[in-house]
Design an enzyme around this catalytic site. Structure first.
Site, mmCIF file in Angstrom:
data_model
loop_
_atom_site.group_PDB
_atom_site.id
_atom_site.type_symbol
_atom_site.label_atom_id
_atom_site.label_comp_id
_atom_site.label_asym_id
_atom_site.label_seq_id
_atom_site.Cartn_x
_atom_site.Cartn_y
_atom_site.Cartn_z
ATOM 1 N N TYR A 35 24.512 29.245 34.040
ATOM 2 C CA TYR A 35 25.915 29.653 33.993
ATOM 3 C C TYR A 35 26.265 30.364 32.696
ATOM 4 O O TYR A 35 27.188 31.188 32.674
ATOM 5 C CB TYR A 35 26.821 28.450 34.266
ATOM 6 N N ALA A 59 34.746 49.350 48.414
ATOM 7 C CA ALA A 59 36.055 48.818 48.038
ATOM 8 C C ALA A 59 36.799 49.726 47.080
ATOM 9 O O ALA A 59 38.032 49.835 47.139
ATOM 10 C CB ALA A 59 35.890 47.430 47.426
ATOM 11 N N HIS A 100 37.121 28.807 43.957
ATOM 12 C CA HIS A 100 35.801 28.311 43.560
ATOM 13 C C HIS A 100 35.673 28.156 42.049
ATOM 14 O O HIS A 100 34.564 28.059 41.530
ATOM 15 C CB HIS A 100 34.705 29.242 44.086
ATOM 16 N N THR A 103 34.402 40.035 51.587
ATOM 17 C CA THR A 103 33.877 38.697 51.840
ATOM 18 C C THR A 103 33.136 38.685 53.171
ATOM 19 O O THR A 103 33.572 39.321 54.136
ATOM 20 C CB THR A 103 34.995 37.636 51.827
ATOM 21 N N VAL A 116 34.067 33.796 40.888
ATOM 22 C CA VAL A 116 34.219 32.998 39.681
ATOM 23 C C VAL A 116 34.307 33.877 38.435
ATOM 24 O O VAL A 116 34.402 33.362 37.315
ATOM 25 C CB VAL A 116 33.074 31.965 39.533
ATOM 26 N N ASP A 117 34.281 35.191 38.609
ATOM 27 C CA ASP A 117 34.579 36.080 37.483
ATOM 28 C C ASP A 117 36.094 36.113 37.293
ATOM 29 O O ASP A 117 36.851 35.541 38.077
ATOM 30 C CB ASP A 117 34.014 37.484 37.727
ATOM 31 N N LEU A 162 32.519 46.603 53.141
ATOM 32 C CA LEU A 162 31.561 47.708 53.094
ATOM 33 C C LEU A 162 31.041 48.025 54.482
ATOM 34 O O LEU A 162 30.857 49.188 54.852
ATOM 35 C CB LEU A 162 30.396 47.345 52.165
#
Length: 233
Positions: free
Chosen positions: A54, A216, A106, A173, A91-92, A199
């Site tokens: 991480y 996107a 998340h 997603t 999670v960014d 996409l």
């Protein structure tokens, strides 16, 4: 006039910022077994390995920049103040870098969570295997991310937004992970219009009333422009 828009974003949104998706061949996740780095059991077994993984992800996220899609969604949220809810599986923190506000179901790499007392705090670039909690002092700091087998965050709030939105959009997603994969059905049951921006076609594309395929960075700004043109602000 669209009264309330709920937008779910996934890894495909950040892919054009250089952050690999879960299923990228040769990407970060392809090099590590989920069981070794993304479960509570893995952290209990080898915290040094998990923290190192991480730390690497955090460093990559820190270097990444919002792309045109992130910026467009932030513009939509700013223009239609109070009427656009961003929910992200990522999670960014690229939504925040772009000027948006997102519910991170998340978790987020920029935060740590104390496994002893539940305190959260912003973390340095690197966390140690025995990261101390600034609140209770216990050496139980872990990344504030939802691992496999754990419950996503904000589900009650998300359910409330899905039950009251008039438009639901899923962007980038795959629709393969629950509970997020069920959001489109939940929104439709409550009368919302639904649109997928991806996409390419996904396993749940047929559940949406409308599909927009392509990168996107191209599709999301155009879609945002069309919403703002149709809106009375």
């Amino acid at each position: 006039m669209t009264e309330k828009i709920v937008i779910l974003t996934g890894a495909g949104l950040s892919a054009e910022s250089g952050l690999s998706t879960f299923r990228d061949a040769g990407g970060l996740w392809a090099q590590h077994r989920i069981e070794d780095v993304a479960t509570p059991e893995a952290f209990a077994r080898d915290p040094a390995r998990v923290q190192a993984f991480y730390n690497m992800r955090r460093a990559q996220a820190a270097e990444a920049h919002p792309n045109a899609a992130h910026l467009a969604l932030a513009r939509l949220q700013t223009t239609l103040k109070g009427r656009v809810i961003l929910i992200t599986q990522n999670v960014d923190w690229l939504h925040e870098k772009a000027g948006g506000i997102a519910l991170h179901m998340h978790g987020v790499l920029s935060q740590a969570l104390c496994a002893a007392c539940g305190h959260r705090w912003y973390v340095p670039d690197e966390m140690t295997p025995d990261e101390p909690c600034p609140a209770c002092g216990a050496p139980r700091g872990r990344p504030d991310v939802v691992w496999f087998g754990e419950m996503p965050y904000h589900l009650d709030l998300i359910d409330s937004h899905l039950s009251s939105c008039t438009l639901f959009a899923a962007i980038g997603t795959s629709g393969q992970v629950f509970p997020a994969a069920g959001f489109v059905r939940e929104a439709q049951l409550n009368g919302a219009e639904t649109v997928e921006l991806n996409l390419e076609r996904t396993e749940i594309s047929g559940q949406f009333q409308r599909n927009i395929f392509g990168p996107a960075t191209e599709t999301v700004p155009r879609w945002v422009d069309s919403l703002l043109e149709d809106s009375l602000y």
